[in-house]
Design an enzyme around this catalytic site. Sequence first.
Site, PDB file in Angstrom:
ATOM      1  N   ASP A  39       0.651  -1.106  -0.118  1.00  0.00           N
ATOM      2  CA  ASP A  39      -0.045  -0.044  -0.053  1.00  0.00           C
ATOM      3  C   ASP A  39       0.995   1.168   0.097  1.00  0.00           C
ATOM      4  O   ASP A  39       1.906   1.167   0.517  1.00  0.00           O
ATOM      5  CB  ASP A  39      -0.990   0.022   1.363  1.00  0.00           C
ATOM      6  CG  ASP A  39      -2.337   0.727   0.860  1.00  0.00           C
ATOM      7  OD1 ASP A  39      -2.247   1.377  -0.184  1.00  0.00           O
ATOM      8  OD2 ASP A  39      -3.108   0.495   1.552  1.00  0.00           O
ATOM      9  N   THR A  40       0.350   2.209  -0.655  1.00  0.00           N
ATOM     10  CA  THR A  40       1.112   3.532  -0.790  1.00  0.00           C
ATOM     11  C   THR A  40       0.054   4.409  -0.983  1.00  0.00           C
ATOM     12  O   THR A  40      -1.199   4.449  -0.910  1.00  0.00           O
ATOM     13  CB  THR A  40       1.905   3.541  -2.177  1.00  0.00           C
ATOM     14  OG1 THR A  40       3.020   2.450  -2.262  1.00  0.00           O
ATOM     15  CG2 THR A  40       2.348   4.709  -2.495  1.00  0.00           C
ATOM     16  N   THR A  41       0.189   5.745  -0.945  1.00  0.00           N
ATOM     17  CA  THR A  41      -0.670   6.893  -1.226  1.00  0.00           C
ATOM     18  C   THR A  41      -0.260   7.904  -2.245  1.00  0.00           C
ATOM     19  O   THR A  41       1.161   8.000  -2.126  1.00  0.00           O
ATOM     20  CB  THR A  41      -1.221   7.582   0.007  1.00  0.00           C
ATOM     21  OG1 THR A  41      -2.295   8.419  -0.211  1.00  0.00           O
ATOM     22  CG2 THR A  41      -0.114   8.480   0.662  1.00  0.00           C
TER      23      THR A  41
END
Length: 569
Positions: A372-374
């Site tokens: 996950d990343t943003t």
Amino acid sequence: MEGIEMETPAGIKTEAWAPVRMGAQGAVVTNHPLSSMAGIRILAGGGNAVDAAVAIGFALGVAEPQGSGIAADGFMMIHMKEDRSISIANGTGTAPLAATPERFAGGIETSGILSVSVPGICDALLAAHARHGRLPLADCIQPAIELCLEGVPQTYFQYKLAESQHLLHSFPASAAIFAPDGVPLQPGQIRRNPDLAKTYKLIAEHGRDAFYKGPLADAIVAFSEQTGGILTKEDFANYRMGWQEPISTTYRGRSVYEAPPNSSGHVLLQELNLIEHFDMARLGLNSADAIHVMVEAKKLAFADREAFLGDPDFVNVPIEGLLAKDYAAERVRLIDIQRAAEKVMHGDPWEYQAGDPDGARPGAGLRETQSDTTHYCVIDRWGNAVDGLQSLSGHFGSQIVCPSTGMLLNNRMNYWHLDEGHANRLQPGKRVRHTMNPVMVFDGAVEEGGALNLCCGTPGADVQVQVNMQLISSIYDHGLTVAEAIHAPRWTHIQTGMTSQFPHTSVDGMIGESRLGDAVFGDLTGRGHPLKKVGGWAGGASAGAIQVSAFGSYLAASDPRRDGLALVL
């Protein structure tokens, strides 16, 4: 009615879940409404794009903790219009000095203290502000402090991701935030983090030294020592973010800029160089032919990444050769328009490289992640822009919060390779190969006065460069708005042995959203693609984009696949 062409819902050329948002004084897109509001608040208060990016970067650690936090990594692509410049603030952390392949011979853990690398994004945010910011640092961090104290409701998306994260709900300092009554937070329940507010105040008052030389570094190192970790004060004191020049290529006459190694940005540029050999407009939007070409281009670019990409301070990366148009012309001959390639090997970009100073040609050959990343993007009233990505690596990173600080620690160590000779082999003090890749598109070379046309990006580990390719093709080959491009049916492909998360094992697999249609699924399957149909909006990633119109207005859109929001002034 006969003779009247009806518009599609919320779209112009094709369906969109929501209309593009238009503003004249600024635009912000992030993966959470409250971080978008933090950014737009700073723009409305006279801040520039960098000020807003700092506000967003800190706010995301509160609002979207599954993907981000100041104990994470990231890249910021910064365009200052008046200077005709683009720079990359590389905030990716390093492996601890005690981290060796021998130390991790039994495998790399995906959670807990031994999965934590030296955090880098805090330094990048502060360095970007010091170089380009207009408002005081404390003003930029204040919205995030308020979110820590007032609380943020747990979203349905966050609730689903948190369900399987055992340490998040059992480790005491983590459970105090994510399961305060002994039960994991439910959708709509308020999540507060007063310790993180104190951490943010320390940084607002004392800058980077509070994190890398002062009480925050001390707290993380002490916690590491108490729990069997290997982080030291020397790791933090030695760390420095890096300023880098972007890399670029052209696509349909436009200049596309990306982050250089250790980012995977070159993969997107290689993909574009390859699909430019095909008339994508004639092949048709979301047609089997168009998707097949993009998947095959993606395979070739990923094979090169596996062979050559590592920290350029430690290995020679033939970036000039990888991005050469002649190299793409050679490689594109491997694409069979009627048949999916079963095995793809890396090429020889060194033949297209101007220099090879050491004579060394790393390329060890080839050997579903939960990452996950943003992503966020912002443009201000002066035309300055920031396209940024931050990541804890896996969902909620290591799942452990450093006591008294409120900070979730990353689990970026799980991106290392241990194979002898691999370009991304673990070494002390080395930066790992990253999937994050910020993107900007200009109507010409920026140093020659080219005007910004598009900022875009997405979280999603190895699918990032795939989704960015789909966005750029949709916009520039098919004329879609950013909303239509982001909301279009999506596909993603996983390649044998090339996923980023340790142990990097996988089998070829491809998913496509059901909205692509049965005819497309049947055609692609017939060409040999191992395609699986998923829900209409289950294709993964969560793109955001801002486009600058021919009239100078800003057109912004976010992705309904997560919690994102586009706001404009």
